[in-house]
Design a protein around this motif. Structure first.
Motif, PDB file in Angstrom:
ATOM      1  N   ARG A  71       9.430 -85.194 -13.243  1.00 46.99           N
ATOM      2  CA  ARG A  71       9.357 -86.923 -13.699  1.00 46.99           C
ATOM      3  C   ARG A  71      10.364 -87.233 -12.768  1.00 46.99           C
ATOM      4  O   ARG A  71      10.535 -88.526 -12.686  1.00 46.99           O
ATOM      5  N   GLY A  72      10.642 -86.928 -11.136  1.00 45.29           N
ATOM      6  CA  GLY A  72      11.287 -87.828 -10.521  1.00 45.29           C
ATOM      7  C   GLY A  72      12.418 -88.111 -11.221  1.00 45.29           C
ATOM      8  O   GLY A  72      12.409 -89.035 -11.142  1.00 45.29           O
ATOM      9  N   LEU A  73      13.378 -87.341 -10.739  1.00 50.63           N
ATOM     10  CA  LEU A  73      14.565 -87.862 -10.847  1.00 50.63           C
ATOM     11  C   LEU A  73      15.725 -88.631  -9.855  1.00 50.63           C
ATOM     12  O   LEU A  73      15.126 -88.347  -9.413  1.00 50.63           O
ATOM     13  N   VAL A  74      16.251 -90.034 -10.513  1.00 49.98           N
ATOM     14  CA  VAL A  74      16.184 -90.646  -9.188  1.00 49.98           C
ATOM     15  C   VAL A  74      17.962 -90.668 -10.296  1.00 49.98           C
ATOM     16  O   VAL A  74      18.548 -91.142 -11.496  1.00 49.98           O
TER      17      VAL A  74
ATOM     18  N   TRP B  64      16.241 -86.662  -6.281  1.00 55.16           N
ATOM     19  CA  TRP B  64      15.871 -85.353  -6.001  1.00 55.16           C
ATOM     20  C   TRP B  64      14.856 -84.318  -5.882  1.00 55.16           C
ATOM     21  O   TRP B  64      13.618 -85.222  -6.443  1.00 55.16           O
ATOM     22  N   SER B  65      14.435 -83.621  -5.639  1.00 55.34           N
ATOM     23  CA  SER B  65      13.418 -82.513  -5.281  1.00 55.34           C
ATOM     24  C   SER B  65      13.871 -81.682  -6.146  1.00 55.34           C
ATOM     25  O   SER B  65      13.934 -81.704  -6.711  1.00 55.34           O
ATOM     26  N   ASP B  66      13.034 -80.171  -6.032  1.00 59.36           N
ATOM     27  CA  ASP B  66      13.267 -79.270  -7.337  1.00 59.36           C
ATOM     28  C   ASP B  66      14.029 -78.273  -6.728  1.00 59.36           C
ATOM     29  O   ASP B  66      13.849 -77.394  -7.616  1.00 59.36           O
TER      30      ASP B  66
ATOM     31  N   GLU C 139      13.409-101.663  -8.758  1.00 61.09           N
ATOM     32  CA  GLU C 139      14.826-101.901  -7.452  1.00 61.09           C
ATOM     33  C   GLU C 139      15.117-101.069  -6.523  1.00 61.09           C
ATOM     34  O   GLU C 139      16.107-101.178  -5.445  1.00 61.09           O
ATOM     35  N   MET C 140      15.105 -99.589  -6.847  1.00 59.05           N
ATOM     36  CA  MET C 140      15.637 -98.662  -5.906  1.00 59.05           C
ATOM     37  C   MET C 140      14.486 -98.217  -5.205  1.00 59.05           C
ATOM     38  O   MET C 140      14.714 -97.785  -4.562  1.00 59.05           O
ATOM     39  N   GLU C 141      13.440 -98.505  -5.778  1.00 60.68           N
ATOM     40  CA  GLU C 141      11.856 -97.891  -5.284  1.00 60.68           C
ATOM     41  C   GLU C 141      12.141 -97.277  -3.470  1.00 60.68           C
ATOM     42  O   GLU C 141      12.424 -96.841  -2.684  1.00 60.68           O
ATOM     43  N   PRO C 142      12.700 -98.949  -3.065  1.00 62.04           N
ATOM     44  CA  PRO C 142      12.999 -99.565  -1.607  1.00 62.04           C
ATOM     45  C   PRO C 142      13.871 -97.977  -0.729  1.00 62.04           C
ATOM     46  O   PRO C 142      13.756 -98.260   0.556  1.00 62.04           O
ATOM     47  N   PHE C 143      14.854 -97.536  -1.482  1.00 62.71           N
ATOM     48  CA  PHE C 143      15.867 -96.935  -0.215  1.00 62.71           C
ATOM     49  C   PHE C 143      15.685 -94.995  -0.583  1.00 62.71           C
ATOM     50  O   PHE C 143      16.243 -94.808  -0.511  1.00 62.71           O
ATOM     51  N   LEU C 144      14.700 -95.527  -1.841  1.00 59.74           N
ATOM     52  CA  LEU C 144      14.708 -93.629  -2.087  1.00 59.74           C
ATOM     53  C   LEU C 144      13.530 -92.968  -0.954  1.00 59.74           C
ATOM     54  O   LEU C 144      12.404 -93.667   0.064  1.00 59.74           O
ATOM     55  N   GLN C 145      14.404 -91.983   0.267  1.00 61.14           N
ATOM     56  CA  GLN C 145      13.313 -91.400   0.862  1.00 61.14           C
ATOM     57  C   GLN C 145      13.122 -89.863   0.710  1.00 61.14           C
ATOM     58  O   GLN C 145      13.677 -89.864  -0.703  1.00 61.14           O
ATOM     59  N   SER C 146      12.152 -89.264   1.468  1.00 64.13           N
ATOM     60  CA  SER C 146      12.171 -88.160   1.515  1.00 64.13           C
ATOM     61  C   SER C 146      14.106 -86.839   1.178  1.00 64.13           C
ATOM     62  O   SER C 146      14.041 -87.197   2.377  1.00 64.13           O
TER      63      SER C 146
ATOM     64  N   ARG D   2      20.077 -89.319  -0.696  1.00 64.69           N
ATOM     65  CA  ARG D   2      21.424 -90.277  -1.500  1.00 64.69           C
ATOM     66  C   ARG D   2      21.501 -91.105  -0.123  1.00 64.69           C
ATOM     67  O   ARG D   2      21.287 -91.140   0.957  1.00 64.69           O
ATOM     68  N   LYS D   3      21.423 -92.663  -0.904  1.00 62.10           N
ATOM     69  CA  LYS D   3      21.678 -94.265  -0.096  1.00 62.10           C
ATOM     70  C   LYS D   3      23.221 -94.489  -1.176  1.00 62.10           C
ATOM     71  O   LYS D   3      22.949 -94.690  -1.623  1.00 62.10           O
ATOM     72  N   LEU D   4      23.703 -94.806   0.249  1.00 62.79           N
ATOM     73  CA  LEU D   4      25.002 -95.439   0.026  1.00 62.79           C
ATOM     74  C   LEU D   4      25.134 -96.975  -0.397  1.00 62.79           C
ATOM     75  O   LEU D   4      24.176 -97.296   0.666  1.00 62.79           O
ATOM     76  N   LEU D   5      24.567 -97.619  -1.061  1.00 63.77           N
ATOM     77  CA  LEU D   5      24.544 -98.948  -1.642  1.00 63.77           C
ATOM     78  C   LEU D   5      25.811 -99.502  -2.029  1.00 63.77           C
ATOM     79  O   LEU D   5      25.873-100.916  -1.496  1.00 63.77           O
ATOM     80  N   TYR D   6      27.169 -99.074  -1.723  1.00 67.74           N
ATOM     81  CA  TYR D   6      28.518 -99.875  -2.072  1.00 67.74           C
ATOM     82  C   TYR D   6      29.190 -99.037  -1.775  1.00 67.74           C
ATOM     83  O   TYR D   6      29.339 -97.905  -2.550  1.00 67.74           O
ATOM     84  N   LYS D   7      30.417 -99.795  -1.230  1.00 68.94           N
ATOM     85  CA  LYS D   7      32.146 -98.526  -0.651  1.00 68.94           C
ATOM     86  C   LYS D   7      32.441 -99.782  -0.346  1.00 68.94           C
ATOM     87  O   LYS D   7      33.072-100.613   0.318  1.00 68.94           O
ATOM     88  N   SER D   8      33.836 -99.736  -1.408  1.00 70.12           N
ATOM     89  CA  SER D   8      34.940-100.497  -0.945  1.00 70.12           C
ATOM     90  C   SER D   8      36.461 -99.197  -0.933  1.00 70.12           C
ATOM     91  O   SER D   8      36.036 -97.957  -0.967  1.00 70.12           O
TER      92      SER D   8
END
Length: 192
Positions: free
Chosen positions: A133-136, A66-68, A35-42, A50-56
């Motif tokens: 392994r692609g840290l998320v 994460w990169s290396d 479900e996160m894949e569409p929001f992950l970028q280089s 980082r992608k903000l998903l929700y804020k109140s």
């Protein structure tokens, strides 16, 4: 991003949440990596994207891939929160900080996929991906992070950064809210 109604309801219900309430909420969210894949970028040469998903007024939810590169030692301003490892393994280094002194590394710990770990208010740490392994990671903080302090161990300095800067020394002058010169540890050594 449009959060599913169940996730939004969980986050909307958090009002000045305690440590326990935040952990419970993050556990309930249980958003799978696909479900996160569409929001992950280089990460574009930075430690993470980082992608903000929700804020109140009370909380914010971010996903980071994460990169290396490791991020810089940092605190989360007046916020505290939980980090959920969605994929990969995180190497987390925890520091001791005393007034205007350079942070001293206390220990390192590995957090594997599925693990949640706590980031206390004013606690200083740094993270990096361990392996390929692609840290998320999914992060829930209260209140939303503001006034984060980033440390540069080589420069023996700290910087309060703007809210749009990550856990690295700011490249743009506008992201430097306040620079602070630090002194070395009493024993004369730098933190490793």
């Amino acid at each position: 991003m449009t959060l599913n109604p169940q996730v939004k309801n969980v986050l909307d219900s958090l009002k000045n949440p305690s440590k326990h309430e935040m952990k419970e909420a993050l556990s309930k969210i249980n958003m799978p990596i696909d479900e996160m894949e569409p929001f992950l970028q280089s990460s574009s040469g930075k430690p993470y994207y980082r992608k903000l998903l929700y804020k109140s007024e009370d909380v914010e939810l971010l996903v980071m891939n994460w990169s290396d590169l490791e991020c810089a030692p940092h605190d989360h301003g007046d916020s505290h929160g939980w980090i959920h490892v969605l994929n990969g393994t995180s190497l987390n280094s925890v520091y001791e900080i005393k007034s205007d002194r350079l942070p001293k590394e206390l220990f390192k710990e590995y957090h594997h996929q599925g693990h949640l770990f706590y980031a206390p208010q004013k606690g200083v740490h740094k993270m990096q991906a361990d392996g390929a392994r692609g840290l998320v990671t999914l992060h829930l903080y209260s209140p939303p992070i503001s006034g984060m302090k980033v440390y540069d161990l080589e420069k023996c300095a700290a910087c309060v950064v703007s809210d749009d800067c990550g856990a690295w020394w700011p490249e743009e002058q506008r992201q430097k809210i306040k620079e602070i010169q630090l002194t070395k540890q009493e024993d004369g050594s730098h933190a490793s």
